[in-house]
Design a protein around this motif. Structure first.
Motif, PDB file in Angstrom:
ATOM      1  N   GLN A  14       0.551  -1.236  -0.663  1.00 19.80           N
ATOM      2  CA  GLN A  14      -0.004  -0.290  -0.273  1.00 19.80           C
ATOM      3  C   GLN A  14       1.032   1.444   0.027  1.00 19.80           C
ATOM      4  O   GLN A  14       0.566   2.256  -0.739  1.00 19.80           O
ATOM      5  N   MET A  15       2.506   1.392   0.907  1.00 18.94           N
ATOM      6  CA  MET A  15       3.033   2.683   0.929  1.00 18.94           C
ATOM      7  C   MET A  15       3.949   2.412  -0.140  1.00 18.94           C
ATOM      8  O   MET A  15       3.827   3.293  -1.249  1.00 18.94           O
ATOM      9  N   HIS A  16       4.110   1.822  -1.429  1.00 15.89           N
ATOM     10  CA  HIS A  16       5.076   1.008  -2.591  1.00 15.89           C
ATOM     11  C   HIS A  16       3.793   2.130  -3.305  1.00 15.89           C
ATOM     12  O   HIS A  16       3.994   2.378  -4.221  1.00 15.89           O
ATOM     13  N   ASP A  17       2.085   1.571  -3.365  1.00 14.46           N
ATOM     14  CA  ASP A  17       1.118   2.552  -4.826  1.00 14.46           C
ATOM     15  C   ASP A  17       0.860   4.133  -4.351  1.00 14.46           C
ATOM     16  O   ASP A  17       1.313   4.246  -5.582  1.00 14.46           O
ATOM     17  N   VAL A  18       1.589   4.256  -2.942  1.00 17.36           N
ATOM     18  CA  VAL A  18       1.382   5.796  -2.628  1.00 17.36           C
ATOM     19  C   VAL A  18       2.856   6.515  -3.588  1.00 17.36           C
ATOM     20  O   VAL A  18       2.420   7.499  -4.353  1.00 17.36           O
ATOM     21  N   TRP A  19       4.177   6.101  -2.908  1.00 15.45           N
ATOM     22  CA  TRP A  19       4.827   6.998  -3.547  1.00 15.45           C
ATOM     23  C   TRP A  19       5.202   6.739  -5.305  1.00 15.45           C
ATOM     24  O   TRP A  19       5.302   7.683  -5.374  1.00 15.45           O
ATOM     25  N   ASP A  20       4.072   5.504  -4.893  1.00 13.36           N
ATOM     26  CA  ASP A  20       4.522   5.058  -6.887  1.00 13.36           C
ATOM     27  C   ASP A  20       4.082   6.374  -7.663  1.00 13.36           C
ATOM     28  O   ASP A  20       4.535   6.946  -8.615  1.00 13.36           O
ATOM     29  N   SER A  21       2.758   6.655  -6.928  1.00 15.66           N
ATOM     30  CA  SER A  21       1.903   7.500  -7.568  1.00 15.66           C
ATOM     31  C   SER A  21       2.077   8.672  -8.020  1.00 15.66           C
ATOM     32  O   SER A  21       1.236   9.940  -8.801  1.00 15.66           O
ATOM     33  N   GLN A  22       3.130   8.849  -6.602  1.00 17.36           N
ATOM     34  CA  GLN A  22       3.747   9.859  -6.408  1.00 17.36           C
ATOM     35  C   GLN A  22       4.933  10.619  -7.615  1.00 17.36           C
ATOM     36  O   GLN A  22       5.897  11.501  -7.062  1.00 17.36           O
ATOM     37  N   GLY A  23       5.144   9.452  -9.089  1.00 20.78           N
ATOM     38  CA  GLY A  23       6.584   9.627  -9.277  1.00 20.78           C
ATOM     39  C   GLY A  23       7.492   9.922  -8.182  1.00 20.78           C
ATOM     40  O   GLY A  23       8.643   9.688  -8.754  1.00 20.78           O
ATOM     41  N   ALA A  24       7.645   9.065  -6.732  1.00 21.17           N
ATOM     42  CA  ALA A  24       8.580   9.024  -5.475  1.00 21.17           C
ATOM     43  C   ALA A  24       9.018   7.582  -4.876  1.00 21.17           C
ATOM     44  O   ALA A  24       9.112   7.275  -4.275  1.00 21.17           O
ATOM     45  N   GLY A  25       8.395   6.439  -6.708  1.00 24.02           N
ATOM     46  CA  GLY A  25       8.869   4.969  -5.796  1.00 24.02           C
ATOM     47  C   GLY A  25      10.012   4.856  -5.437  1.00 24.02           C
ATOM     48  O   GLY A  25      10.466   3.882  -4.586  1.00 24.02           O
ATOM     49  N   ASN A  26      11.249   5.310  -5.777  1.00 16.87           N
ATOM     50  CA  ASN A  26      12.628   5.408  -5.867  1.00 16.87           C
ATOM     51  C   ASN A  26      12.984   5.998  -4.368  1.00 16.87           C
ATOM     52  O   ASN A  26      13.809   5.610  -3.371  1.00 16.87           O
ATOM     53  N   ASN A  27      12.036   6.501  -3.097  1.00 17.73           N
ATOM     54  CA  ASN A  27      12.079   7.130  -2.485  1.00 17.73           C
ATOM     55  C   ASN A  27      11.811   6.347  -1.107  1.00 17.73           C
ATOM     56  O   ASN A  27      11.685   6.579   0.598  1.00 17.73           O
ATOM     57  N   ILE A  28      11.081   4.952  -1.328  1.00 19.17           N
ATOM     58  CA  ILE A  28      10.693   4.030  -0.413  1.00 19.17           C
ATOM     59  C   ILE A  28      11.645   3.059   0.082  1.00 19.17           C
ATOM     60  O   ILE A  28      10.996   2.067  -1.614  1.00 19.17           O
ATOM     61  N   GLU A  29      11.867   2.070   0.682  1.00 22.79           N
ATOM     62  CA  GLU A  29      12.796   0.985   0.852  1.00 22.79           C
ATOM     63  C   GLU A  29      12.090   0.504   1.732  1.00 22.79           C
ATOM     64  O   GLU A  29      12.083   0.727   3.246  1.00 22.79           O
ATOM     65  N   THR A  30      11.007  -0.748   1.794  1.00 24.56           N
ATOM     66  CA  THR A  30      10.621  -1.918   2.717  1.00 24.56           C
ATOM     67  C   THR A  30      11.227  -3.462   2.224  1.00 24.56           C
ATOM     68  O   THR A  30      11.297  -3.938   0.983  1.00 24.56           O
ATOM     69  N   GLU A  31      11.720  -4.082   3.528  1.00 23.29           N
ATOM     70  CA  GLU A  31      12.573  -5.140   3.561  1.00 23.29           C
ATOM     71  C   GLU A  31      12.217  -6.023   4.777  1.00 23.29           C
ATOM     72  O   GLU A  31      11.609  -5.048   6.159  1.00 23.29           O
ATOM     73  N   LEU A  32      11.698  -6.882   4.611  1.00 28.22           N
ATOM     74  CA  LEU A  32      11.209  -7.655   5.320  1.00 28.22           C
ATOM     75  C   LEU A  32      12.952  -8.837   5.070  1.00 28.22           C
ATOM     76  O   LEU A  32      13.410  -9.494   4.274  1.00 28.22           O
ATOM     77  N   TRP A  33      13.175  -9.257   6.645  1.00 34.05           N
ATOM     78  CA  TRP A  33      14.717  -9.779   7.070  1.00 34.05           C
ATOM     79  C   TRP A  33      13.774 -11.320   7.846  1.00 34.05           C
ATOM     80  O   TRP A  33      13.394 -11.150   8.492  1.00 34.05           O
ATOM     81  N   ASP A  34      14.994 -11.845   7.835  1.00 27.69           N
ATOM     82  CA  ASP A  34      14.618 -13.531   7.942  1.00 27.69           C
ATOM     83  C   ASP A  34      15.368 -13.500  10.150  1.00 27.69           C
ATOM     84  O   ASP A  34      16.585 -13.715   9.977  1.00 27.69           O
ATOM     85  N   VAL A  35      14.871 -12.532  10.515  1.00 30.01           N
ATOM     86  CA  VAL A  35      15.356 -12.242  11.620  1.00 30.01           C
ATOM     87  C   VAL A  35      13.741 -12.187  12.575  1.00 30.01           C
ATOM     88  O   VAL A  35      12.660 -11.700  12.326  1.00 30.01           O
ATOM     89  N   PRO A  36      14.264 -12.137  13.975  1.00 27.61           N
ATOM     90  CA  PRO A  36      13.137 -11.867  14.658  1.00 27.61           C
ATOM     91  C   PRO A  36      12.721 -10.663  15.377  1.00 27.61           C
ATOM     92  O   PRO A  36      13.105 -10.108  14.144  1.00 27.61           O
ATOM     93  N   HIS A  37      11.999  -9.886  15.898  1.00 34.50           N
ATOM     94  CA  HIS A  37      11.719  -8.701  16.673  1.00 34.50           C
ATOM     95  C   HIS A  37      13.155  -8.156  17.053  1.00 34.50           C
ATOM     96  O   HIS A  37      13.850  -8.776  18.625  1.00 34.50           O
ATOM     97  N   SER A  38      13.494  -7.116  16.902  1.00 36.36           N
ATOM     98  CA  SER A  38      14.581  -6.643  17.504  1.00 36.36           C
ATOM     99  C   SER A  38      15.827  -6.027  15.991  1.00 36.36           C
ATOM    100  O   SER A  38      15.065  -5.241  14.856  1.00 36.36           O
TER     101      SER A  38
END
Length: 384
Positions: free
Chosen positions: A343-367
């Motif tokens: 959902q957040m990527h869709d918003v940044w993409d809609s404003q031509g700012a898709g390169n400004n948001i970076e989202t990552e899922l790491w193989d780690v616990p709450h840390s």
């Protein structure tokens, strides 16, 4: 006879401690039994793309105002910051200061500041501490405490070192940033550290106190965010700080505070949020064997009827933002994290700012382990 009376009283006390149950009920596992129906009725009419507002700048203003409306009354500002220096010490490449700063006419806020050696102004980071169900320390979860001067100081330092070893792999995030050239600010949130309860730090008292605060027409969670905004304004006023290069970072509740601050404060240019992002439909559900218990620490009255978490974070668009969550994090179901990220990527993409948001899922616990801290520093260097 007295001993028999004591035995009877103990038995009665034991019986009273067992929950009395009725055959019919309406709540279980901290949620109403009709939780599914409640979630189905949440349509978030003010979210970008669902709202009737088609101009993004206008939408940002309206969405931000809705969040502020749901935060209820802000704390009245003080006439000036009335900064009080408690202690100062030189560290390896930077100075550490312990201060109290008046952020409201109601109260002063204890804080720690780190200032790199050399000629500024420097970029700056507001480091926002976590929840962890542990209220004895706050700012000390981000910045190493100053050398102990009292017995309490020694207890705080010991407690902080233990906390940092467990969740941050032994490295204080604030000190790490200061060594790399950033002014760092971290303050106690309401109910944490030196802003706690006279009777002692007890997690179970937080919700009761938050409920009492609502009786005054104010919201304890909102006060936390209002203070984060005011603390950032103070940070921007320091002569050592480049007011055009201020970022924020936090882990867990601090991650929530980070994207909230980025969404609500124009002072923040770059934000990093670690292990706090999800959608409500995956958070407040019976599906995962655990129901939300952050409670009042991230509760703004009525806001879910308008915006979900990723919609609020999207008010920060087009700012550079980094979100990291863990696949082993039992607090935030991966399905909800992935939905929020999309959902957040869709918003940044809609404003031509898709390169400004970076989202990552790491193989780690709450840390917030060392590799994630290194990633944070790389992001700030590149974006701030």
């Amino acid at each position: 006879m007295p001993s028999l009376l004591i035995i009877i009283m103990l038995l009665l006390s034991s019986l009273c401690s067992v929950a009395q149950k009725r055959e019919k009920y309406e709540f279980k596992r901290n949620l109403p039994v009709y939780a599914h129906e409640l979630l189905a009725d949440l349509d978030y009419p003010l979210a970008w793309g669902r709202s009737n507002i088609k101009n993004f700048d206008e939408w940002r203003r309206e969405a931000r105002q809705k969040v502020l409306d749901c935060m209820l009354l802000p704390p009245p500002p003080a006439d000036d910051y009335a900064v009080k220096l408690i202690a100062e010490e030189q560290r390896d490449g930077y100075k550490a200061r312990q201060i109290e700063i008046r952020l409201s006419k109601y109260y002063s806020v204890p804080a720690l500041i780190l200032i790199p050696d050399g000629k500024g102004p420097f970029p700056a980071i507001n480091c926002l501490h976590d929840h962890g169900g542990h209220l004895f320390i706050g700012k000390e979860k981000m910045i190493r405490p100053l050398a102990p001067r009292t017995k309490e100081d020694s207890l705080v330092t010991k407690d902080a070192d233990k906390w940092i070893e467990g969740l941050y792999e032994g490295q204080y995030v604030g000190d790490y940033l200061a060594k790399n050239g950033y002014v760092v600010f971290s303050a106690d949130a309401p109910m944490w550290g030196e802003r706690g309860q006279m009777e002692g730090a007890k997690r179970e008292k937080y919700d009761m106190i938050a409920g009492n605060m609502m009786m005054y027409g104010i919201d304890l969670c909102a006060y936390m965010t209002y203070d984060d905004i005011s603390g950032t304004e103070y940070l921007a006023s320091l002569p050592e700080v480049d007011a055009e290069r201020i970022g924020c970072v936090g882990f867990s509740m601090g991650g929530y505070r980070s994207w909230m601050l980025a969404a609500l404060s124009d002072r923040i240019k770059v934000g990093v949020a670690v292990c706090w992002m999800v959608t409500t439909d995956e958070q407040l559900t019976f599906n995962y064997g655990r129901t939300e218990n952050g409670g009042f620490a991230n509760c703004l009255p009525g806001l879910r009827r308008w915006l979900d978490y990723p919609h609020i974070a999207s008010i920060a668009c087009p700012k550079p933002m980094l979100f990291i969550n863990g696949r082993q994090d039992k607090l935030f179901p991966v399905a909800g994290v992935e939905k929020a990220f999309r959902q957040m990527h869709d918003v940044w993409d809609s404003q031509g700012a898709g390169n400004n948001i970076e989202t990552e899922l790491w193989d780690v616990p709450h840390s917030f382990y060392l590799p994630a801290q290194k990633r944070m520093l790389e992001f700030f260097r590149r974006r701030l």
